[in-house]
Design an enzyme around this catalytic site. Structure first.
Site, short mmCIF file in Angstrom:
data_model
loop_
_atom_site.label_atom_id
_atom_site.label_comp_id
_atom_site.label_asym_id
_atom_site.label_seq_id
_atom_site.Cartn_x
_atom_site.Cartn_y
_atom_site.Cartn_z
N ARG A 195 0.87 -1.19 0.00
CA ARG A 195 0.00 0.00 0.00
C ARG A 195 0.90 1.22 0.00
O ARG A 195 1.78 1.35 0.85
CB ARG A 195 -0.97 -0.02 1.18
CG ARG A 195 -0.36 0.26 2.52
CD ARG A 195 -1.36 0.51 3.62
NE ARG A 195 -0.93 -0.07 4.88
CZ ARG A 195 -0.03 0.45 5.71
NH1 ARG A 195 0.57 1.59 5.41
NH2 ARG A 195 0.30 -0.16 6.83
N HIS B 75 -1.82 3.42 6.61
CA HIS B 75 -2.78 2.36 6.98
C HIS B 75 -4.22 2.87 6.84
O HIS B 75 -5.05 2.27 6.18
CB HIS B 75 -2.48 1.91 8.41
CG HIS B 75 -3.60 1.21 9.09
ND1 HIS B 75 -4.07 -0.02 8.67
CD2 HIS B 75 -4.36 1.56 10.16
CE1 HIS B 75 -5.06 -0.39 9.46
NE2 HIS B 75 -5.26 0.55 10.36
N TYR C 174 7.93 3.67 9.88
CA TYR C 174 8.25 2.24 9.79
C TYR C 174 8.68 1.77 8.40
O TYR C 174 9.01 0.61 8.22
CB TYR C 174 7.07 1.39 10.29
CG TYR C 174 5.72 1.69 9.65
CD1 TYR C 174 5.34 1.08 8.46
CD2 TYR C 174 4.84 2.59 10.25
CE1 TYR C 174 4.11 1.36 7.88
CE2 TYR C 174 3.60 2.86 9.68
CZ TYR C 174 3.25 2.25 8.49
OH TYR C 174 2.03 2.52 7.93
#
Lengths: 360, 325
Positions: free
Chosen positions: A259, A263, A273
């Protein structure tokens, strides 16, 4: 003594048809799709990419609500959905709104879902799907049930459910695929492995080298697919569907995807991250870029056609937002009315109280 | 009419609905060939075939989730959770999913699921078999919780539950399974859901109970009678939603109430009933509404079980307290 994990990676080689350059690398596996089908797949992917961009913008303007970005996952989402028939039943995860739209959920309802209105969850008559699941993995055991129901009724239909790499760690994932295997349910389990469960990398989810291999323990078919290759995802899903309806049992499909966005739009920051290098590595694999090359090579696609489609899509989105805007706000009494078949006595009293409040 | 134990009445209810409606499916762990660990499904697989009465893999969450999927394809599932202490394994499927599906689908989908499960203390089970967790279920909007106290009601309530289009948690007290027989019609009949019943009429105090505690309350009422106290005993039968109409009518007559449950005292059915009584009938009360319940610990291991559980003596004590207030 033979070791269990020896050569396991060979058994779960990534299935690919179209490579990053848009070339067919697996001619034998090329699905039987007409030129019109191929163009339709492209149209859906472009539409969904534009919808994602607009949804993110609308969310930032405070005009949307809950939204989980989809860019990067178009091949996984739409290639698998394109392999379905109308009677097939979709049990989506929260990121899987595009599949619902292409299965028949009107766009303004998708926006209402984002905005937290119950009308966004009402599938129109004949649209076999439920609204996106929020609890990770809960849809997987349910998909085993729908697939078993279809088998019991002798229906030529399957249940398909979607989760992510994190979802494959849930107990419900194991219970769902195990039940489906034990009952020979007509179910397909798609794990869109986009490498991160919010921030936790797939390497930390499991010692398993692939998610696809988890199928082995359930005694069902498992396949790992290049999730940026819409033809491979389509072919794998079509094959799984065929097997399910002919009594050969359920299938677990792992699609390797990414993606591009966060999120959800509720404050996730992927730079915490993921690295830019990783992002650009994956952008090179983009499902739309490679499919565009493939279609242009065949003379089936042009920049002009794409621009026209983009404009049309933007207009459709604008109209759908307007329709969503025109839907009266959901009331507490709506909730009370639709929760049960018959209003229980305790709610009757509370209904009066809220009718009074809402009349002011 | 036949003489039936409660477990026989329960089997008979499932047989009736398996016959009536081909969408009814009965399944769970050991439910098929074995007929259930309590024999609740004795003979049903043989009679209706493995397609409709079947064993599942040993995974409660899977059973719950699968039930939802079967309901989505038009079936009317009657899954069994082998012991209700195992419900924690299936809490999401029950509370997070089936209870919410009608609302979540904007009223377009329904979950006509009846989750049957044995529970209840006094039969010396290992841990997590006997717990009274109905309060946990009642806390979840969208679930109906039914607890029969006798064979006649068990059959009629189970048939009503199976026919209901919303999820029902149907809890069967293990101690009542075979403790007595009574006349149960062999033909089909229903007992209305959400309706309490007056098991014994009285004028001095109202005892509100359900499940096995109905029998303890009746026994207490007999003893109280000897001391000149006339107790009315109400069996809730459905503990969520509670039939407050019947309770309030009784309390307005007796002016005193004791609510009895086998579950722990805090935050349960009895707490809720006591609160509602004082909200709706405070001026009719001659004494505070007291509760008879187990202490607020986890369920006791077997050696402490008999003392841990409420019984007719603890009920008599509380009634005396409200009488002498």
């Amino acid at each position: 003594m033979k070791r269990t994990l020896e050569n396991i990676e060979n058994q779960f080689e990534t299935f690919q048809i179209l490579n990053e350059e848009g070339q067919i690398v697996n001619e034998d596996a090329m699905p039987d799709l007409s030129d019109e089908d191929l163009k339709e797949i492209m149209r859906r992917m472009v539409y969904t990419r534009i919808l994602d961009q607009r949804s993110i913008a609308l969310n930032r303007q405070g005009r949307l609500g809950f939204y989980a970005p989809t860019a990067g996952q178009e091949a996984s989402q739409l290639g698998s959905q394109f392999a379905l028939e109308k009677e097939d039943f979709i049990l989506p995860g929260y990121r899987d709104v595009p599949q619902l739209i292409w299965h028949g959920l009107p766009l303004h309802q998708a926006f209402l879902f984002s905005r937290g209105h119950f009308k966004g969850n009402q599938m129109p008559e004949g649209v076999n799907a439920v609204s996106p699941q929020i609890i990770i993995g809960a849809q997987i055991t349910q998909a085993a049930g729908v697939g078993l129901g279809y088998k019991k009724r002798g229906e030529n239909a399957v249940a398909i459910t979607y989760t992510g790499d994190g979802g494959a760690s849930q107990g419900d994932f194991y219970e769902g695929i195990n039940f489906a295997g034990a009952f020979g349910a007509q179910s397909i389990f798609v794990v869109q492995n986009n490498r991160f469960a919010i921030s936790v990398p797939v390497e930390k989810q499991s010692a398993a080298q692939t998610i696809a291999q988890k199928a082995v323990a359930a005694g069902i078919e498992g396949v790992q697919v290049d999730g940026m290759d819409v033809l491979a995802v389509y072919a794998a899903t079509k094959d799984a569907r065929e097997r399910a309806v002919t009594g050969e049992g359920p299938t677990l499909i792992e699609t390797l995807t990414y993606r591009y966005g966060p999120h959800t739009m509720a404050g996730d920051d992927p730079t915490r991250y993921r690295t830019d290098e990783e992002d650009s590595e994956w952008e090179k694999k983009d499902p739309i870029v490679r499919f565009r090359k493939f279609l242009e090579e065949k003379g089936l696609w042009s920049e002009e056609e794409e621009n026209e489609l983009i404009e049309k899509t933007k207009e459709e989105i604008k109209a759908a937002i307007k329709e969503a805007d025109n839907t009266p706000k959901q009331k507490v009494t709506d909730l009370m009315e639709i929760m049960h078949e018959e209003l229980p006595p305790n709610l009757k009293e509370q209904m009066e109280e809220y009718k009074e409040k809402e009349s002011k | 009419m036949a003489q039936m134990t409660m477990i026989q009445a329960i089997t008979d209810a499932m047989r009736t609905e398996l016959k009536n409606d081909e969408n009814v499916l009965v399944y769970g762990e050991d439910v098929g060939q074995n007929g259930g660990v309590f024999r609740a499904t004795e003979g049903l697989q043989k009679e209706f075939g493995e397609d409709r009465v079947f064993d599942t893999p040993l995974a409660e969450s899977g059973i719950g989730g699968m039930s939802i999927g079967l309901a989505l394809t038009g079936f009317r599932p009657v899954p069994e959770i082998q012991f209700f202490g195992f419900v924690y394994e299936v809490m999401d499927a029950i509370s997070g999913q089936m209870a919410r599906y009608r609302y979540r689908s904007g009223g377009t989908r329904q979950m006509p699921i009846t989750v049957r499960s044995p529970f209840g203390g006094g039969v010396h089970t290992p841990e997590l078999h006997a717990d009274s967790l109905e309060g946990l279920m009642a806390q979840q909007p969208g679930l109906r919780v039914v607890i029969p106290s006798n064979p006649y009601d068990a059959k009629g309530l189970l048939i009503s539950s199976i026919r209901n289009n919303d999820p029902v948690i149907f809890l069967e007290h293990m101690k009542l399974y075979r403790s007595f027989r009574e006349e149960v019609p062999e033909e089909e009949y229903t007992v209305e859901l959400d309706k309490a019943t007056v098991k014994r009429e009285g004028t001095d105090v109202t005892l509100v109970a359900y499940g096995a505690m109905v029998h303890s309350s009746l026994k207490a009422a007999e003893e109280l009678e000897k001391d000149g106290v006339s107790a009315e005993v109400i069996d809730l039968r459905t503990v969520s939603p509670v039939d407050y109409e019947t309770i309030l009518e009784s309390v307005k007559k007796t002016n005193r109430a004791v609510v009895v449950q086998e579950a722990q005292k805090s935050a349960g059915i009895a707490a809720s009933v006591a609160a509602e009584i004082q909200e709706k009938a405070i001026l009719h009360l001659e004494a505070p509404v007291l509760r008879v319940a187990a202490p607020d610990t986890v369920y006791a291991f077997t050696q402490a079980e008999e003392v841990w559980l409420p019984n007719h003596n603890t009920i008599v004590e509380k009634v005396n307290a409200v009488m002498n207030f």
